[in-house]
Design a protein around this motif. Structure first.
Motif, PDB file in Angstrom:
ATOM      1  N   PRO A  80       0.803  -1.231   0.000  1.00 16.37           N
ATOM      2  CA  PRO A  80       0.000   0.000   0.000  1.00 16.37           C
ATOM      3  C   PRO A  80       0.832   1.274   0.000  1.00 16.37           C
ATOM      4  CG  PRO A  80      -0.102  -1.101   2.133  1.00 16.37           C
ATOM      5  CD  PRO A  80       0.579  -2.040   1.212  1.00 16.37           C
ATOM      6  N   ALA A  81       2.074   1.197   0.515  1.00 13.85           N
ATOM      7  CA  ALA A  81       2.944   2.372   0.530  1.00 13.85           C
ATOM      8  C   ALA A  81       4.393   1.923   0.482  1.00 13.85           C
ATOM      9  CB  ALA A  81       2.697   3.219   1.775  1.00 13.85           C
ATOM     10  N   VAL A  82       5.217   2.677  -0.220  1.00 14.58           N
ATOM     11  CA  VAL A  82       6.652   2.402  -0.263  1.00 14.58           C
ATOM     12  C   VAL A  82       7.412   3.715  -0.340  1.00 14.58           C
ATOM     13  CG1 VAL A  82       6.368   0.189  -1.459  1.00 14.58           C
ATOM     14  CG2 VAL A  82       6.825   2.238  -2.790  1.00 14.58           C
ATOM     15  N   TRP A  83       8.644   3.661   0.157  1.00 17.43           N
ATOM     16  CA  TRP A  83       9.597   4.734  -0.086  1.00 17.43           C
ATOM     17  C   TRP A  83      10.380   4.390  -1.352  1.00 17.43           C
ATOM     18  CZ3 TRP A  83       9.258   9.009   2.737  1.00 17.43           C
ATOM     19  CH2 TRP A  83       8.856   8.953   4.077  1.00 17.43           C
ATOM     20  N   LEU A  84      10.663   5.394  -2.174  1.00 13.92           N
ATOM     21  CA  LEU A  84      11.570   5.249  -3.312  1.00 13.92           C
ATOM     22  C   LEU A  84      12.809   6.082  -3.020  1.00 13.92           C
ATOM     23  CD1 LEU A  84       9.343   5.570  -6.526  1.00 13.92           C
ATOM     24  CD2 LEU A  84      10.911   3.700  -6.021  1.00 13.92           C
ATOM     25  N   VAL A  85      13.992   5.522  -3.269  1.00 16.61           N
ATOM     26  CA  VAL A  85      15.232   6.229  -2.944  1.00 16.61           C
ATOM     27  C   VAL A  85      16.219   6.139  -4.105  1.00 16.61           C
ATOM     28  CG1 VAL A  85      17.255   6.301  -1.429  1.00 16.61           C
ATOM     29  CG2 VAL A  85      14.988   5.833  -0.466  1.00 16.61           C
TER      30      VAL A  85
END
Length: 266
Positions: A80-85
């Motif tokens: 449902p949610a992720v960080w992109l780096v």
């Protein structure tokens, strides 16, 4: 918003900036044909990923982690949610001692980018955007830049590295009506802010890795521009492998005209 900006700047100060123009032998490796990675990329990503998970405990899809394990990118669609780096966007510039590189992160919820951050270490410039709330440069809200009336006054960037020769020739030929066309700065974290601030009118990308394009696309759209696939659909972060083209314009209404010119529809 401020906390993530601090994380990027602090990770950059620890892992990236001390190595700029000071990389030692063995600190630069080839991770794929024509693509390099450095110890700065890997260390910065570890620092950023750890601290972002402390801030919001969701998966981190980092460029270097995905390079080692491509399956990690599935989280963009399964979670449902992720960080992109992107710990060092413009690694080739960084390795060559050129100042065009950035440290970037974004937050993706239900497949849509909802927040984005770009830190440009050499100039100490911070960009941020939040879906529905606006875009900022060093705390100053970015507003819709003025747009010239004639295509002969428009300036653009055509990213040709991943284009086949025939498509490249066609686009270059169609783009002759524009005032100025360049190949860009080899770093999305430098190029997107140029559009968001009106210094460039448009960019045409082809390959769109999510950590490269999620931050800048939100920055541009929240500043009054548009980032859309060539079929007109709004940009959404996709797992690596997507090469559907992406046209980014400083003015949302300008997108249709530039799209028509580039594709020979005008």
């Amino acid at each position: 918003m401020e906390k993530v900006a601090e994380i990027l700047a602090e990770a950059s100060a620890v892992a990236v900036e001390p190595r700029f123009r000071a990389l030692a032998a063995g600190e630069v490796m080839e991770k794929a044909p024509g693509e390099v990675v450095t110890v700065a990329d890997r260390e910065a990503e570890r620092i950023i990923a750890h601290r972002l998970r402390e801030l919001l405990p969701v998966p981190v899809v980092g460029e270097e982690a995905v390079s080692a394990d491509p399956e990690l990118a599935r989280a963009l669609h399964s979670e449902p949610a992720v960080w992109l780096v992107d710990p060092v966007d413009g690694t080739s510039n960084f390795v060559a001692g050129r100042p065009n590189f950035a440290v970037m992160a974004s937050l993706v919820r239900a497949g849509q980018t909802v927040a984005a951050w770009i830190w440009q270490p050499v100039t100490g410039t911070a960009y941020a955007a939040e879906l529905g709330s606006g875009a900022w440069c060093d705390g100053r809200r970015l507003t819709h830049p003025p747009v010239a009336d004639s295509p002969a006054q428009w300036q653009g960037i055509l990213k040709s590295r991943f284009l086949d020769p025939a498509t490249h020739h066609r686009l270059q030929s169609n783009a002759r009506v524009f005032g100025h066309l360049s190949g860009g700065r080899s770093a999305a974290g430098i190029e997107y802010p140029l559009v968001a601030t009106g210094e460039q009118d448009f960019i045409l990308y082809w390959r769109t890795l999510p950590w490269d394009h999620a931050p800048g696309s939100l920055l541009v759209t929240e500043a009054g521009g548009r980032s859309a696939r060539l079929d007109g659909s709004a940009y959404r972060p996709e797992a690596p492998g997507c090469e559907d083209g992406l046209l980014v314009t400083a003015d949302a209404d300008q997108w249709d005209r530039i799209h028509a010119i580039l594709l020979g529809l005008d």
